[in-house]
Write a protein that holds these residues in place. Structure first.
Motif, PDB file in Angstrom:
ATOM      1  N   GLN A  48       1.576   8.739  11.626  1.00  0.00           N
ATOM      2  CA  GLN A  48       2.003   7.441  12.163  1.00  0.00           C
ATOM      3  C   GLN A  48       1.024   6.331  11.796  1.00  0.00           C
ATOM      4  OE1 GLN A  48       2.383   8.543  16.331  1.00  0.00           O
ATOM      5  NE2 GLN A  48       4.630   8.480  16.199  1.00  0.00           N
ATOM      6  N   MET A  49      -0.262   6.637  11.701  1.00  0.00           N
ATOM      7  CA  MET A  49      -1.249   5.620  11.363  1.00  0.00           C
ATOM      8  C   MET A  49      -1.375   5.421   9.854  1.00  0.00           C
ATOM      9  SD  MET A  49      -4.242   6.401  14.192  1.00  0.00           S
ATOM     10  CE  MET A  49      -5.157   4.882  13.882  1.00  0.00           C
ATOM     11  N   MET A  50      -1.233   6.500   9.104  1.00  0.00           N
ATOM     12  CA  MET A  50      -1.386   6.378   7.653  1.00  0.00           C
ATOM     13  C   MET A  50      -0.205   5.660   7.020  1.00  0.00           C
ATOM     14  SD  MET A  50      -3.552   6.804   5.286  1.00  0.00           S
ATOM     15  CE  MET A  50      -4.761   7.754   6.220  1.00  0.00           C
ATOM     16  N   LEU A  51       0.959   5.742   7.635  1.00  0.00           N
ATOM     17  CA  LEU A  51       2.127   5.041   7.104  1.00  0.00           C
ATOM     18  C   LEU A  51       1.889   3.529   6.973  1.00  0.00           C
ATOM     19  CD1 LEU A  51       5.342   6.708   8.606  1.00  0.00           C
ATOM     20  CD2 LEU A  51       4.939   6.131   6.217  1.00  0.00           C
ATOM     21  N   PRO A  52       1.544   2.814   8.057  1.00  0.00           N
ATOM     22  CA  PRO A  52       1.305   1.374   7.901  1.00  0.00           C
ATOM     23  C   PRO A  52       0.089   1.067   7.018  1.00  0.00           C
ATOM     24  CG  PRO A  52       0.781   2.096  10.134  1.00  0.00           C
ATOM     25  CD  PRO A  52       1.475   3.225   9.472  1.00  0.00           C
ATOM     26  N   HIS A  53      -0.896   1.954   7.032  1.00  0.00           N
ATOM     27  CA  HIS A  53      -2.056   1.760   6.152  1.00  0.00           C
ATOM     28  C   HIS A  53      -1.614   1.762   4.691  1.00  0.00           C
ATOM     29  CE1 HIS A  53      -6.273   1.356   7.278  1.00  0.00           C
ATOM     30  NE2 HIS A  53      -5.966   1.879   8.455  1.00  0.00           N
ATOM     31  N   HIS A  54      -0.816   2.759   4.331  1.00  0.00           N
ATOM     32  CA  HIS A  54      -0.333   2.850   2.957  1.00  0.00           C
ATOM     33  C   HIS A  54       0.582   1.673   2.611  1.00  0.00           C
ATOM     34  CE1 HIS A  54      -2.242   6.483   1.917  1.00  0.00           C
ATOM     35  NE2 HIS A  54      -1.283   7.019   1.179  1.00  0.00           N
ATOM     36  N   GLN A  55       1.450   1.320   3.524  1.00  0.00           N
ATOM     37  CA  GLN A  55       2.379   0.219   3.272  1.00  0.00           C
ATOM     38  C   GLN A  55       1.626  -1.078   2.997  1.00  0.00           C
ATOM     39  OE1 GLN A  55       4.584   0.638   6.909  1.00  0.00           O
ATOM     40  NE2 GLN A  55       6.200   1.885   5.975  1.00  0.00           N
ATOM     41  N   GLU A  56       0.595  -1.328   3.776  1.00  0.00           N
ATOM     42  CA  GLU A  56      -0.190  -2.553   3.590  1.00  0.00           C
ATOM     43  C   GLU A  56      -0.962  -2.522   2.275  1.00  0.00           C
ATOM     44  OE1 GLU A  56      -1.944  -4.902   7.072  1.00  0.00           O
ATOM     45  OE2 GLU A  56      -3.724  -3.943   6.199  1.00  0.00           O
ATOM     46  N   ALA A  57      -1.575  -1.378   1.968  1.00  0.00           N
ATOM     47  CA  ALA A  57      -2.323  -1.252   0.717  1.00  0.00           C
ATOM     48  C   ALA A  57      -1.402  -1.412  -0.496  1.00  0.00           C
ATOM     49  CB  ALA A  57      -3.034   0.097   0.664  1.00  0.00           C
ATOM     50  N   LEU A  58      -0.215  -0.837  -0.413  1.00  0.00           N
ATOM     51  CA  LEU A  58       0.738  -0.948  -1.520  1.00  0.00           C
ATOM     52  C   LEU A  58       1.210  -2.387  -1.709  1.00  0.00           C
ATOM     53  CD1 LEU A  58       2.843   2.294  -0.935  1.00  0.00           C
ATOM     54  CD2 LEU A  58       1.352   1.811  -2.879  1.00  0.00           C
ATOM     55  N   GLN A  59       1.363  -3.116  -0.617  1.00  0.00           N
ATOM     56  CA  GLN A  59       1.761  -4.524  -0.732  1.00  0.00           C
ATOM     57  C   GLN A  59       0.669  -5.337  -1.429  1.00  0.00           C
ATOM     58  OE1 GLN A  59       4.829  -6.398   0.237  1.00  0.00           O
ATOM     59  NE2 GLN A  59       3.618  -7.361  -1.358  1.00  0.00           N
ATOM     60  N   LYS A  95       6.199  11.364   1.419  1.00  0.00           N
ATOM     61  CA  LYS A  95       5.926  12.588   2.182  1.00  0.00           C
ATOM     62  C   LYS A  95       5.676  12.286   3.656  1.00  0.00           C
ATOM     63  CE  LYS A  95       4.184  15.802  -1.301  1.00  0.00           C
ATOM     64  NZ  LYS A  95       3.084  16.745  -1.632  1.00  0.00           N
ATOM     65  N   LEU A  96       4.928  11.234   3.921  1.00  0.00           N
ATOM     66  CA  LEU A  96       4.642  10.864   5.309  1.00  0.00           C
ATOM     67  C   LEU A  96       5.932  10.576   6.070  1.00  0.00           C
ATOM     68  CD1 LEU A  96       1.579   8.524   4.617  1.00  0.00           C
ATOM     69  CD2 LEU A  96       1.477  10.749   5.762  1.00  0.00           C
ATOM     70  N   ASN A  97       6.823   9.816   5.449  1.00  0.00           N
ATOM     71  CA  ASN A  97       8.112   9.533   6.075  1.00  0.00           C
ATOM     72  C   ASN A  97       8.917  10.811   6.291  1.00  0.00           C
ATOM     73  OD1 ASN A  97       8.486   6.646   6.584  1.00  0.00           O
ATOM     74  ND2 ASN A  97       8.243   6.381   4.385  1.00  0.00           N
ATOM     75  N   GLY A  98       8.874  11.708   5.316  1.00  0.00           N
ATOM     76  CA  GLY A  98       9.601  12.969   5.428  1.00  0.00           C
ATOM     77  C   GLY A  98       9.096  13.832   6.568  1.00  0.00           C
ATOM     78  N   TRP A  99       7.807  13.842   6.786  1.00  0.00           N
ATOM     79  CA  TRP A  99       7.252  14.635   7.884  1.00  0.00           C
ATOM     80  C   TRP A  99       7.694  14.091   9.242  1.00  0.00           C
ATOM     81  CZ3 TRP A  99       1.775  14.949   5.303  1.00  0.00           C
ATOM     82  CH2 TRP A  99       1.804  15.977   4.345  1.00  0.00           C
ATOM     83  N   LEU A 100       7.661  12.781   9.400  1.00  0.00           N
ATOM     84  CA  LEU A 100       8.109  12.218  10.678  1.00  0.00           C
ATOM     85  C   LEU A 100       9.563  12.586  10.952  1.00  0.00           C
ATOM     86  CD1 LEU A 100       6.640   8.611  11.107  1.00  0.00           C
ATOM     87  CD2 LEU A 100       5.883  10.749  12.136  1.00  0.00           C
ATOM     88  N   THR A 101      10.385  12.520   9.914  1.00  0.00           N
ATOM     89  CA  THR A 101      11.794  12.885  10.077  1.00  0.00           C
ATOM     90  C   THR A 101      11.928  14.352  10.467  1.00  0.00           C
ATOM     91  OG1 THR A 101      12.479  11.229   8.449  1.00  0.00           O
ATOM     92  CG2 THR A 101      14.024  13.022   8.918  1.00  0.00           C
ATOM     93  N   ALA A 102      11.181  15.230   9.799  1.00  0.00           N
ATOM     94  CA  ALA A 102      11.248  16.668  10.086  1.00  0.00           C
ATOM     95  C   ALA A 102      10.782  16.974  11.509  1.00  0.00           C
ATOM     96  CB  ALA A 102      10.407  17.439   9.077  1.00  0.00           C
ATOM     97  N   TRP A 103       9.846  16.198  11.999  1.00  0.00           N
ATOM     98  CA  TRP A 103       9.307  16.421  13.344  1.00  0.00           C
ATOM     99  C   TRP A 103      10.092  15.679  14.422  1.00  0.00           C
ATOM    100  CZ3 TRP A 103       3.683  15.006  11.527  1.00  0.00           C
ATOM    101  CH2 TRP A 103       3.177  16.052  10.740  1.00  0.00           C
TER     102      TRP A 103
END
Length: 230
Positions: free
Chosen positions: A89-100, A131-139
């Motif tokens: 949950q924390m790495m998702l927004p971190h990655h999104q911001e870095a990618l932007q 992968k991060l998004n996929g894990w949240l969906t699986a969980w």
């Protein structure tokens, strides 16, 4: 940022000659007598020897075979704990911001090394985001909401005002802000990965955390050397 396909056994059937067709050897050829029929093997259904046997090499896999299969590169091994969920949950927004920020660098940066670093961040981060998004969906878990307290207290994240300012910058001014901001951003993300490595329970999630940590450390060293030259 998976469906397990069953592997069916394939049965090969070979054709046979028999009562369904007659062969004319000559004008005087006669149908075989009933006494002659007794010696003939007349299989009545597929699966008998004349129709061919099932190829054992195509039989369904055993449990031992399945243990060695990677059914999905993005699906983590069974079992996860609160530390795993928090990391994702924390790495998702971190990655999104870095990618932007990295996308902006492709058009706004002047320094070639800044652009190369930004491209590297994109190439590494995008598959991990999936992968991060996929894990949240699986969980059956949800990403953090924008107003979640964890979002505002997350280490290394930029404010909306800072992001808006960077978006407008060009040339060497952008290069300097990108390097300074990304150093802080990477240091915050590094803490998130270290927490997962120490507290996480899922082996695949922890493996990603270690991979990200290595990338962050390498890029941090590069940016710290680059910043004084910008």
């Amino acid at each position: 940022m998976a469906t397990i396909a069953g592997i069916g056994a394939t049965t090969l059937l070979t054709g046979c000659g028999g009562a369904s067709g007659t062969t004319t050897a000559g004008a005087g050829a006669a149908a075989p007598a009933s006494s002659d029929m007794k010696g003939m093997d007349m299989p009545s259904k597929p699966g008998d020897s004349d129709y061919g046997t099932t190829d054992e090499s195509t039989s369904a896999p055993t449990d031992d075979d399945m243990d060695g299969m990677d059914m999905s590169s993005s699906k983590p091994a069974a079992g996860f704990n609160d530390g795993d969920v928090m990391f994702v949950q924390m790495m998702l927004p971190h990655h999104q911001e870095a990618l932007q920020m990295a996308r902006w660098a492709q058009t706004n940066a002047a320094n070639a090394e800044v652009k190369d670093l930004a491209m590297k961040i994109q190439m590494q981060g995008q598959p991990q985001l999936s992968k991060l998004n996929g894990w949240l969906t699986a969980w059956d878990k949800q990403p953090l909401a924008d107003d979640d307290p964890m979002m505002t207290s997350m280490p290394g994240m930029m404010s909306e005002a800072e992001m808006a300012k960077m978006k407008k910058m060009k040339g060497s001014a952008f290069d300097r802000m990108f390097a300074r901001t990304m150093i802080t951003h990477h240091q915050g993300a590094l803490k998130v990965t270290q927490d997962e490595i120490a507290k996480g329970g899922n082996s695949k999630v922890k493996s990603m955390a270690k991979t990200i940590r290595t990338s962050l450390q390498t890029e941090l060293a590069q940016m710290k050397q680059l910043l004084p030259t910008l």
